[in-house]
Write a protein that holds these residues in place. Structure first.
Motif, PDB file in Angstrom:
ATOM      1  N   PHE A   1       0.814  -1.206   0.000  1.00  0.00           N
ATOM      2  CA  PHE A   1       0.000   0.000   0.000  1.00  0.00           C
ATOM      3  C   PHE A   1       0.854   1.266   0.000  1.00  0.00           C
ATOM      4  O   PHE A   1       0.483   2.275  -0.590  1.00  0.00           O
ATOM      5  N   ALA A   2       2.021   1.237   0.616  1.00  0.00           N
ATOM      6  CA  ALA A   2       2.926   2.381   0.577  1.00  0.00           C
ATOM      7  C   ALA A   2       3.439   2.617  -0.839  1.00  0.00           C
ATOM      8  O   ALA A   2       3.525   3.760  -1.304  1.00  0.00           O
ATOM      9  N   VAL A   3       3.756   1.522  -1.543  1.00  0.00           N
ATOM     10  CA  VAL A   3       4.213   1.644  -2.932  1.00  0.00           C
ATOM     11  C   VAL A   3       3.093   2.197  -3.808  1.00  0.00           C
ATOM     12  O   VAL A   3       3.315   3.093  -4.631  1.00  0.00           O
ATOM     13  N   VAL A   4       1.883   1.674  -3.627  1.00  0.00           N
ATOM     14  CA  VAL A   4       0.738   2.153  -4.411  1.00  0.00           C
ATOM     15  C   VAL A   4       0.503   3.635  -4.144  1.00  0.00           C
ATOM     16  O   VAL A   4       0.266   4.421  -5.061  1.00  0.00           O
ATOM     17  N   GLN A   5       0.595   4.012  -2.878  1.00  0.00           N
ATOM     18  CA  GLN A   5       0.399   5.415  -2.520  1.00  0.00           C
ATOM     19  C   GLN A   5       1.491   6.290  -3.147  1.00  0.00           C
ATOM     20  O   GLN A   5       1.213   7.368  -3.668  1.00  0.00           O
ATOM     21  N   GLY A   6       2.719   5.809  -3.139  1.00  0.00           N
ATOM     22  CA  GLY A   6       3.815   6.554  -3.766  1.00  0.00           C
ATOM     23  C   GLY A   6       3.627   6.691  -5.266  1.00  0.00           C
ATOM     24  O   GLY A   6       3.862   7.747  -5.846  1.00  0.00           O
ATOM     25  N   LEU A   7       3.171   5.608  -5.912  1.00  0.00           N
ATOM     26  CA  LEU A   7       2.920   5.665  -7.347  1.00  0.00           C
ATOM     27  C   LEU A   7       1.784   6.617  -7.685  1.00  0.00           C
ATOM     28  O   LEU A   7       1.832   7.326  -8.685  1.00  0.00           O
ATOM     29  N   ALA A   8       0.774   6.632  -6.840  1.00  0.00           N
ATOM     30  CA  ALA A   8      -0.338   7.562  -7.067  1.00  0.00           C
ATOM     31  C   ALA A   8       0.149   9.003  -6.962  1.00  0.00           C
ATOM     32  O   ALA A   8      -0.252   9.869  -7.745  1.00  0.00           O
ATOM     33  N   GLY A   9       1.020   9.255  -6.013  1.00  0.00           N
ATOM     34  CA  GLY A   9       1.584  10.601  -5.877  1.00  0.00           C
ATOM     35  C   GLY A   9       2.413  10.981  -7.093  1.00  0.00           C
ATOM     36  O   GLY A   9       2.332  12.105  -7.589  1.00  0.00           O
ATOM     37  N   LEU A  10       3.205  10.031  -7.591  1.00  0.00           N
ATOM     38  CA  LEU A  10       4.000  10.296  -8.796  1.00  0.00           C
ATOM     39  C   LEU A  10       3.107  10.535 -10.004  1.00  0.00           C
ATOM     40  O   LEU A  10       3.398  11.387 -10.844  1.00  0.00           O
ATOM     41  N   ALA A  11       2.031   9.772 -10.105  1.00  0.00           N
ATOM     42  CA  ALA A  11       1.102   9.950 -11.224  1.00  0.00           C
ATOM     43  C   ALA A  11       0.459  11.333 -11.169  1.00  0.00           C
ATOM     44  O   ALA A  11       0.325  12.009 -12.194  1.00  0.00           O
ATOM     45  N   ALA A  12       0.082  11.771  -9.979  1.00  0.00           N
ATOM     46  CA  ALA A  12      -0.511  13.105  -9.829  1.00  0.00           C
ATOM     47  C   ALA A  12       0.512  14.180 -10.190  1.00  0.00           C
ATOM     48  O   ALA A  12       0.188  15.156 -10.875  1.00  0.00           O
ATOM     49  N   LEU A  13       1.747  13.998  -9.763  1.00  0.00           N
ATOM     50  CA  LEU A  13       2.802  14.949 -10.105  1.00  0.00           C
ATOM     51  C   LEU A  13       3.029  14.971 -11.606  1.00  0.00           C
ATOM     52  O   LEU A  13       3.150  16.038 -12.214  1.00  0.00           O
ATOM     53  N   GLY A  14       3.070  13.800 -12.229  1.00  0.00           N
ATOM     54  CA  GLY A  14       3.244  13.719 -13.677  1.00  0.00           C
ATOM     55  C   GLY A  14       2.107  14.389 -14.425  1.00  0.00           C
ATOM     56  O   GLY A  14       2.326  15.100 -15.404  1.00  0.00           O
ATOM     57  N   ALA A  15       0.888  14.188 -13.960  1.00  0.00           N
ATOM     58  CA  ALA A  15      -0.265  14.830 -14.601  1.00  0.00           C
ATOM     59  C   ALA A  15      -0.182  16.348 -14.466  1.00  0.00           C
ATOM     60  O   ALA A  15      -0.476  17.084 -15.405  1.00  0.00           O
ATOM     61  N   GLY A  16       0.234  16.805 -13.318  1.00  0.00           N
ATOM     62  CA  GLY A  16       0.386  18.250 -13.127  1.00  0.00           C
ATOM     63  C   GLY A  16       1.467  18.830 -14.026  1.00  0.00           C
ATOM     64  O   GLY A  16       1.279  19.895 -14.628  1.00  0.00           O
ATOM     65  N   LEU A  17       2.586  18.136 -14.134  1.00  0.00           N
ATOM     66  CA  LEU A  17       3.664  18.607 -15.010  1.00  0.00           C
ATOM     67  C   LEU A  17       3.238  18.583 -16.475  1.00  0.00           C
ATOM     68  O   LEU A  17       3.564  19.503 -17.237  1.00  0.00           O
ATOM     69  N   ALA A  18       2.515  17.551 -16.873  1.00  0.00           N
ATOM     70  CA  ALA A  18       2.035  17.474 -18.258  1.00  0.00           C
ATOM     71  C   ALA A  18       1.062  18.606 -18.561  1.00  0.00           C
ATOM     72  O   ALA A  18       1.108  19.210 -19.633  1.00  0.00           O
ATOM     73  N   THR A  19       0.195  18.912 -17.610  1.00  0.00           N
ATOM     74  CA  THR A  19      -0.753  20.012 -17.798  1.00  0.00           C
ATOM     75  C   THR A  19      -0.017  21.342 -17.920  1.00  0.00           C
ATOM     76  O   THR A  19      -0.339  22.169 -18.776  1.00  0.00           O
ATOM     77  N   ALA A  20       0.978  21.552 -17.086  1.00  0.00           N
ATOM     78  CA  ALA A  20       1.753  22.794 -17.152  1.00  0.00           C
ATOM     79  C   ALA A  20       2.504  22.889 -18.482  1.00  0.00           C
ATOM     80  O   ALA A  20       2.534  23.954 -19.109  1.00  0.00           O
ATOM     81  N   ALA A  21       3.088  21.784 -18.937  1.00  0.00           N
ATOM     82  CA  ALA A  21       3.809  21.792 -20.214  1.00  0.00           C
ATOM     83  C   ALA A  21       2.853  22.082 -21.362  1.00  0.00           C
ATOM     84  O   ALA A  21       3.170  22.856 -22.272  1.00  0.00           O
ATOM     85  N   TYR A  22       1.661  21.503 -21.333  1.00  0.00           N
ATOM     86  CA  TYR A  22       0.668  21.756 -22.377  1.00  0.00           C
ATOM     87  C   TYR A  22       0.264  23.228 -22.388  1.00  0.00           C
ATOM     88  O   TYR A  22       0.166  23.841 -23.454  1.00  0.00           O
ATOM     89  N   ALA A  23       0.058  23.807 -21.225  1.00  0.00           N
ATOM     90  CA  ALA A  23      -0.321  25.222 -21.149  1.00  0.00           C
ATOM     91  C   ALA A  23       0.788  26.109 -21.708  1.00  0.00           C
ATOM     92  O   ALA A  23       0.524  27.065 -22.451  1.00  0.00           O
TER      93      ALA A  23
END
Length: 127
Positions: A32-54
């Motif tokens: 569950f710690a790994v899953v939680q860490g991956l979810a955090g990375l996915a959210a960070l990646g989505a935020g970075l992708a959104t910023a790059a698109y903008a």
């Protein structure tokens, strides 16, 4: 979720015996710690992708605006504003605009009985 971990640690009876073969509790928590860490990375990646698109969107619009301005500056000598025309030329322009409007609103044009695609492209360019 704490009751679930307590169940894994102490078994279903609550009598305190340890039924955690092979460190199941530790493995579950680690998973569950790994899953939680991956979810955090996915959210960070989505935020970075959104910023790059903008950023790319804004840069594209700035570039497009510069091209448009450059086009108008380069072609300024090739266009005449209606107020620059003589009275006779304004009458000819008005006749041409009226002819274009008449064709575009005609029944045969709307029904496609004449070359509709050509007229929609060519006639406005002749004004």
């Amino acid at each position: 979720m704490g009751a679930f971990w307590a169940y894994l640690s102490h078994g279903g009876s609550g009598a305190g015996e340890h039924l955690n073969p092979g460190g199941l509790l530790a493995k579950g928590q680690e998973f569950f710690a790994v899953v939680q860490g991956l979810a955090g990375l996915a959210a960070l990646g989505a935020g970075l992708a959104t910023a790059a698109y903008a950023i790319l969107l804004v840069a594209g619009r700035v570039h497009e605006r510069r091209l448009t301005e450059r086009y108008w500056r380069a072609s300024r000598d090739h266009f005449i504003a209606p107020e620059e025309l003589t009275d006779e030329c304004r009458l000819l322009l008005a006749r041409g605009q009226q002819a274009t409007t008449t064709v575009m609103r005609s029944h045969v044009h709307r029904q496609g009985l004449i070359d509709k695609a050509h007229n929609e492209v060519a006639l406005p360019g002749h004004e």
